[in-house]
Design an enzyme around this catalytic site. Structure first.
Site, PDB file in Angstrom:
ATOM      1  N   TRP A   1      -2.756  -2.583  -1.735  1.00  0.00           N
ATOM      2  CA  TRP A   1      -2.480  -3.996  -1.917  1.00  0.00           C
ATOM      3  C   TRP A   1      -3.393  -4.697  -0.913  1.00  0.00           C
ATOM      4  O   TRP A   1      -3.224  -4.559   0.301  1.00  0.00           O
ATOM      5  CB  TRP A   1      -1.005  -4.316  -1.637  1.00  0.00           C
ATOM      6  CG  TRP A   1      -0.643  -5.720  -1.987  1.00  0.00           C
ATOM      7  CD1 TRP A   1      -0.282  -6.191  -3.221  1.00  0.00           C
ATOM      8  CD2 TRP A   1      -0.611  -6.845  -1.112  1.00  0.00           C
ATOM      9  NE1 TRP A   1      -0.027  -7.535  -3.159  1.00  0.00           N
ATOM     10  CE2 TRP A   1      -0.224  -7.971  -1.882  1.00  0.00           C
ATOM     11  CE3 TRP A   1      -0.894  -7.032   0.242  1.00  0.00           C
ATOM     12  CZ2 TRP A   1      -0.095  -9.241  -1.334  1.00  0.00           C
ATOM     13  CZ3 TRP A   1      -0.763  -8.300   0.787  1.00  0.00           C
ATOM     14  CH2 TRP A   1      -0.356  -9.391   0.001  1.00  0.00           C
TER      15      TRP A   1
ATOM     16  N   GLU B   1       7.210 -14.723 -11.461  1.00  0.00           N
ATOM     17  CA  GLU B   1       6.665 -13.405 -11.132  1.00  0.00           C
ATOM     18  C   GLU B   1       6.204 -12.630 -12.350  1.00  0.00           C
ATOM     19  O   GLU B   1       5.174 -11.978 -12.328  1.00  0.00           O
ATOM     20  CB  GLU B   1       7.763 -12.527 -10.501  1.00  0.00           C
ATOM     21  CG  GLU B   1       8.193 -12.874  -9.140  1.00  0.00           C
ATOM     22  CD  GLU B   1       9.230 -11.863  -8.666  1.00  0.00           C
ATOM     23  OE1 GLU B   1       8.862 -11.001  -7.873  1.00  0.00           O
ATOM     24  OE2 GLU B   1      10.399 -11.950  -9.096  1.00  0.00           O
TER      25      GLU B   1
ATOM     26  N   GLU C   1      16.663 -18.160  -8.293  1.00  0.00           N
ATOM     27  CA  GLU C   1      16.306 -16.776  -8.618  1.00  0.00           C
ATOM     28  C   GLU C   1      15.743 -16.687 -10.044  1.00  0.00           C
ATOM     29  O   GLU C   1      14.773 -15.965 -10.295  1.00  0.00           O
ATOM     30  CB  GLU C   1      17.555 -15.889  -8.438  1.00  0.00           C
ATOM     31  CG  GLU C   1      17.413 -14.446  -8.845  1.00  0.00           C
ATOM     32  CD  GLU C   1      16.336 -13.652  -8.088  1.00  0.00           C
ATOM     33  OE1 GLU C   1      15.774 -14.159  -7.109  1.00  0.00           O
ATOM     34  OE2 GLU C   1      16.033 -12.535  -8.535  1.00  0.00           O
TER      35      GLU C   1
ATOM     36  N   LYS D   1       5.858  -4.348  -4.094  1.00  0.00           N
ATOM     37  CA  LYS D   1       7.307  -4.244  -3.948  1.00  0.00           C
ATOM     38  C   LYS D   1       7.749  -4.400  -2.501  1.00  0.00           C
ATOM     39  O   LYS D   1       8.712  -5.082  -2.201  1.00  0.00           O
ATOM     40  CB  LYS D   1       7.736  -2.878  -4.479  1.00  0.00           C
ATOM     41  CG  LYS D   1       9.206  -2.641  -4.442  1.00  0.00           C
ATOM     42  CD  LYS D   1       9.850  -3.240  -5.651  1.00  0.00           C
ATOM     43  CE  LYS D   1      11.347  -3.204  -5.611  1.00  0.00           C
ATOM     44  NZ  LYS D   1      11.918  -4.356  -6.310  1.00  0.00           N
TER      45      LYS D   1
ATOM     46  N   CYS E   1       0.861  -1.173   0.000  1.00  0.00           N
ATOM     47  CA  CYS E   1       0.000   0.000   0.000  1.00  0.00           C
ATOM     48  C   CYS E   1       0.908   1.237   0.000  1.00  0.00           C
ATOM     49  O   CYS E   1       1.917   1.276   0.694  1.00  0.00           O
ATOM     50  CB  CYS E   1      -0.930   0.099   1.190  1.00  0.00           C
ATOM     51  SG  CYS E   1      -2.132  -1.219   1.261  1.00  0.00           S
TER      52      CYS E   1
ATOM     53  N   ASN F   1      -1.731   2.111   5.807  1.00  0.00           N
ATOM     54  CA  ASN F   1      -0.847   1.077   5.268  1.00  0.00           C
ATOM     55  C   ASN F   1      -0.428   0.211   6.443  1.00  0.00           C
ATOM     56  O   ASN F   1       0.160   0.710   7.402  1.00  0.00           O
ATOM     57  CB  ASN F   1       0.379   1.729   4.605  1.00  0.00           C
ATOM     58  CG  ASN F   1       1.491   0.738   4.320  1.00  0.00           C
ATOM     59  OD1 ASN F   1       1.230  -0.447   4.137  1.00  0.00           O
ATOM     60  ND2 ASN F   1       2.720   1.209   4.266  1.00  0.00           N
ATOM     61  N   GLY F   2      -0.766  -1.084   6.385  1.00  0.00           N
ATOM     62  CA  GLY F   2      -0.409  -1.988   7.481  1.00  0.00           C
ATOM     63  C   GLY F   2      -1.581  -2.907   7.780  1.00  0.00           C
ATOM     64  O   GLY F   2      -2.495  -3.052   6.955  1.00  0.00           O
TER      65      GLY F   2
ATOM     66  N   HIS G   1      16.200 -37.050  -7.925  1.00  0.00           N
ATOM     67  CA  HIS G   1      15.431 -37.572  -6.801  1.00  0.00           C
ATOM     68  C   HIS G   1      13.960 -37.159  -6.877  1.00  0.00           C
ATOM     69  O   HIS G   1      13.281 -37.128  -5.866  1.00  0.00           O
ATOM     70  CB  HIS G   1      16.065 -37.126  -5.480  1.00  0.00           C
ATOM     71  CG  HIS G   1      17.489 -37.569  -5.370  1.00  0.00           C
ATOM     72  ND1 HIS G   1      17.829 -38.858  -5.029  1.00  0.00           N
ATOM     73  CD2 HIS G   1      18.645 -36.926  -5.627  1.00  0.00           C
ATOM     74  CE1 HIS G   1      19.148 -38.973  -5.058  1.00  0.00           C
ATOM     75  NE2 HIS G   1      19.666 -37.806  -5.423  1.00  0.00           N
TER      76      HIS G   1
ATOM     77  N   ARG H   1       3.884  -0.336  -4.837  1.00  0.00           N
ATOM     78  CA  ARG H   1       3.558  -0.875  -3.510  1.00  0.00           C
ATOM     79  C   ARG H   1       2.203  -1.573  -3.488  1.00  0.00           C
ATOM     80  O   ARG H   1       1.809  -2.137  -2.464  1.00  0.00           O
ATOM     81  CB  ARG H   1       3.566   0.256  -2.471  1.00  0.00           C
ATOM     82  CG  ARG H   1       4.896   0.964  -2.364  1.00  0.00           C
ATOM     83  CD  ARG H   1       4.813   2.088  -1.376  1.00  0.00           C
ATOM     84  NE  ARG H   1       4.651   1.591  -0.029  1.00  0.00           N
ATOM     85  CZ  ARG H   1       5.642   1.314   0.806  1.00  0.00           C
ATOM     86  NH1 ARG H   1       6.885   1.497   0.411  1.00  0.00           N
ATOM     87  NH2 ARG H   1       5.392   0.877   2.007  1.00  0.00           N
TER      88      ARG H   1
ATOM     89  N   LYS I   1      12.027 -15.273 -10.946  1.00  0.00           N
ATOM     90  CA  LYS I   1      11.792 -14.167 -11.889  1.00  0.00           C
ATOM     91  C   LYS I   1      10.771 -14.596 -12.942  1.00  0.00           C
ATOM     92  O   LYS I   1       9.867 -13.840 -13.275  1.00  0.00           O
ATOM     93  CB  LYS I   1      13.092 -13.744 -12.604  1.00  0.00           C
ATOM     94  CG  LYS I   1      14.093 -12.961 -11.818  1.00  0.00           C
ATOM     95  CD  LYS I   1      13.723 -11.528 -11.503  1.00  0.00           C
ATOM     96  CE  LYS I   1      13.025 -11.446 -10.180  1.00  0.00           C
ATOM     97  NZ  LYS I   1      13.849 -11.275  -9.008  1.00  0.00           N
TER      98      LYS I   1
HETATM   99  C1  F6R Z   1      11.284 -10.840  -6.046  1.00  0.00           C
HETATM  100  C2  F6R Z   1      11.172  -9.853  -5.012  1.00  0.00           C
HETATM  101  C3  F6R Z   1      10.788 -10.303  -3.658  1.00  0.00           C
HETATM  102  C4  F6R Z   1      11.640  -9.577  -2.604  1.00  0.00           C
HETATM  103  C5  F6R Z   1      11.129  -9.914  -1.194  1.00  0.00           C
HETATM  104  C6  F6R Z   1      11.992  -9.290  -0.117  1.00  0.00           C
HETATM  105  O1  F6R Z   1      11.637 -10.276  -7.273  1.00  0.00           O
HETATM  106  O2  F6R Z   1      11.378  -8.692  -5.239  1.00  0.00           O
HETATM  107  O3  F6R Z   1      10.883 -11.675  -3.519  1.00  0.00           O
HETATM  108  O4  F6R Z   1      12.962  -9.958  -2.761  1.00  0.00           O
HETATM  109  O5  F6R Z   1       9.819  -9.472  -1.055  1.00  0.00           O
HETATM  110  O6  F6R Z   1      11.988  -7.906  -0.217  1.00  0.00           O
HETATM  111  P1  F6R Z   1      13.115  -7.016   0.452  1.00  0.00           P
HETATM  112  O7  F6R Z   1      14.389  -7.339  -0.210  1.00  0.00           O
HETATM  113  O8  F6R Z   1      12.659  -5.614   0.197  1.00  0.00           O
HETATM  114  O9  F6R Z   1      13.127  -7.356   1.912  1.00  0.00           O
END
Ligand code: F6R
Length: 611
Positions: free
Chosen positions: A73, A491, A484, A606, A2, A99-100, A507, A27, A488
């Site tokens: 969000w 997502e 990773e 984010k 948010c 927000n929260g 396995h 956000r 990606k």
């Molecule tokens: C993936 C991504 C998330 C963040 C995770 C932690 O692309 O961005 O998996 O890595 O939410 O966020 P931070 O690093 O801000 O604690």
């Protein structure tokens, strides 16, 4: 999670708020809304992105010099106009954004329903707002007093901002656990979840602390704690340029951020790595070196992509420093009863510095006496502030929801930290130390070179864009890069992808392999190279399609794979920073080809400030 924006001053509030909400859309983008104060509260809200809200307000009366805005969000209640913020109090005089999460909202709601309140939304925010209003009514108190009383009963995390029809020259805000920045202008104030909506108006900001209430008029900012004692605002100067938060000609923030990596990695090394002198200077680490180098164990705590950076760091630190390392998901760590010994060191990794699980996990560990090192990107963020020491990654604002440049900056900082510790502990030879400093120094140039293959990576991506599943495999330092790569792809393109250690696939996951399954190997030249070649053969024997990230000139794998994504040669310890680049581009191009909004993938946000 948010985004909140608020304005009070001589400008028109609406355009400032809308522009700010667009900057904060990373956000959350389930709904957006604005409340303006001009002869009463005027409320505009809409499901979906800020653009939908803007369209719905065309031709409406938007005149006001005070207002609040929110991009959501969803947590409590589905994304809808009804659940969009701001919410209005039952008497219609107050409007609030939040927000929260209010964890005890259900019991508060029951109390209020018994008193006859009727709720218009499913949100916890509306419950808190009615609760504040109810206290104000029963105690005949000011809004500020009512807010103070209410917040003493609230369990959870919040940033809230209120406007009040009876006090049209005042914004009231409060914070616990979610971020709030106040920009100080001439006869005006700007409030936001981060500095990006503020930067074009002023560089003077105050970061509000937990349990503080801010009373804001055009010319005045008063901060108080919940005990009603005045606090002195600590005014800081933002070290951020507007260009850093704009797309700069790229189609998406994600693409811009991928291509920024030669610079961001360089910025991360600059002033720290001195190859000629053979030194690494990071004062946060240096000043705590006694404790760090004598740690019995290092615990790394993080989420998502940052957790993957932690996994690479585990391999690097154990190899170079010979200190045992454990990598923990913050969300798991905080809810079990972890054993923390005296002499344990915690490294918390976070791009945003606001991830709720990471924040609470390190608070718990700190209570038990652990020393916390924060590896954080956002300067002044909560994690950076509660850590005992640490190092910033200096990647600049990361706006694309999928993390790219923050990840490579985390790997760069963590490698430098490992090298500093190893030198102190004398667990690395001088030659190897100097060799690795040289290798690190060359990373920006090698990343630049890897990016020159973008057109080829795009062509490979387009070939595979319609698959429904993918497997990512790697060994050793490249295993976390496989994880990773899979994250990606999930997502950005909504393709189901699994990351696995390459040898472990025998396995179980090998049962998935047939002619329709692309298997992405991260197979740069390292000590596991021959082993991974065997794993590629195992996939080929079962007719799987092999895409391999390889070291340039690797003819063996080129001869076996269906497609290769070459990267420059690097020491195996450093290679992950480079081998992740083609996988970022691979996901990006597939997501774009499928027509998805890669900067704002569905259901994601984010900064995950809820647990
Ligand atoms: C993936 C991504 C998330 C963040 C995770 C932690 O692309 O961005 O998996 O890595 O939410 O966020 P931070 O690093 O801000 O604690």
């Amino acid at each position: 999670m948010c985004g909140i924006v608020a304005y009070i001053g001589h400008r028109q509030a609406y355009p400032v708020i809308i522009k700010g909400l667009k900057r904060l859309e990373y956000r959350g983008y389930d709904s957006a809304g604005v409340a303006l104060l001009n002869h009463g509260v005027k409320l505009y809200k809409k499901k979906g992105k800020v653009a939908n809200l803007e369209e719905s307000t065309l031709g409406r009366d938007l005149e006001a010099h005070i207002g609040i805005g929110h991009t959501r969000w969803a947590t409590h209640g589905e994304p809808s106009d009804r659940n969009a913020h701001p919410h209005r109090s039952a008497n219609g005089k107050l409007a609030m954004i939040h927000n929260g999460i209010i964890e005890n909202y259900a019991s508060l709601k029951q109390e209020l329903i018994k008193k006859g309140y009727q709720f218009l939304s499913d949100t916890d925010t509306e419950v808190l707002l009615y609760f504040i209003e109810d206290i104000q009514k029963n105690n005949s108190s000011t809004l500020e007093e009512a807010l103070r009383i209410a917040l003493k009963r609230v369990v959870g995390a919040y940033v809230i901002v209120l406007i009040d029809q009876d006090n049209p020259d005042t914004l009231i805000a409060a914070r616990k656990g979610s971020p709030l920045v106040i920009g100080i202008g001439k006869g005006e104030h700007f409030l936001a979840s981060d500095a990006s909506p503020i930067i074009e108006y002023t560089k003077e900001v105050v970061y509000v602390n937990d349990y503080e209430i801010a009373i804001i008029k055009p010319d005045e900012l008063i901060l108080k704690n919940l005990g009603n004692e005045r606090q002195t605002p600590f005014i800081q100067k933002l070290d951020l340029e507007l260009a850093a938060i704009e797309k700069g000609g790229y189609d998406h923030f994600m693409l811009k951020e991928i291509f920024e990596q030669p610079h961001t990695i360089y910025d991360c090394l600059r002033g720290r790595l001195d190859v000629a002198q053979g030194t690494i200077t990071m004062s946060g680490i240096r000043n705590n070196m006694e404790q760090i180098k004598n740690a019995n164990r290092i615990l790394i705590i993080a989420c998502g992509t940052s957790w993957h950076a932690g996994l690479v760091a585990e391999y690097v630190i154990e190899e170079l420093c010979r200190i045992p390392v454990e990598v923990e998901y913050a969300s798991e760590f905080r809810y079990r009863n972890p054993i923390i010994h005296k002499g344990d060191m915690i490294i918390a990794i976070s791009q945003s510095g606001e991830t709720a699980d990471t924040l609470v996990a390190i608070e718990r560990a700190k209570e038990q006496g652990a020393v916390i090192l924060g590896i954080v990107n956002v300067v002044g963020s909560s994690i950076s502030r509660i850590s005992h020491a640490g190092a910033y990654t200096h990647a600049g604002p990361e706006i694309g929801v999928a993390s790219t440049k923050a990840f490579t900056a985390q790997l760069t900082v963590l490698t430098m930290v490992a090298l500093m510790i190893a030198k102190e502990r004398a667990t690395i030879s001088h030659d190897r130390y100097i060799h690795l400093l040289n290798e690190l120094n060359e990373v920006p140039e090698k990343v630049k070179h890897a990016l020159e293959n973008a057109e080829h990576i795009k062509a490979v991506a387009l070939k595979y864009k319609d698959v429904s599943d993918a497997l990512f495999l790697g060994r050793g330092y490249n295993f976390p890069i496989a994880l990773e790569g899979a994250l990606k792809l999930k997502e950005i393109s909504y393709i189901h992808a699994e990351g696995y250690p390459a040898a472990e696939m025998k396995h179980g996951p090998i049962a998935l392999v047939d002619e329709s399954l692309p298997v992405v190997f991260v197979a740069t030249k390292d000590t596991c190279h021959e082993k991974i070649i065997s794993n590629i053969q195992e996939i080929k024997a079962r007719k799987g399609k092999v895409i391999a990230v390889i070291t340039e000139g690797d003819e063996i794998i080129t001869g076996m794979a269906d497609d290769v994504l070459p990267v420059p040669e690097a020491d195996e310890l450093i290679a992950p920073i480079i081998s992740t680049i083609p996988l970022q581009l691979f996901s990006y191009y597939i997501g774009v080809a499928k027509g998805y909004d890669v900067d704002k993938p569905r259901n994601l946000a984010k900064s995950v400030t809820v647990e």
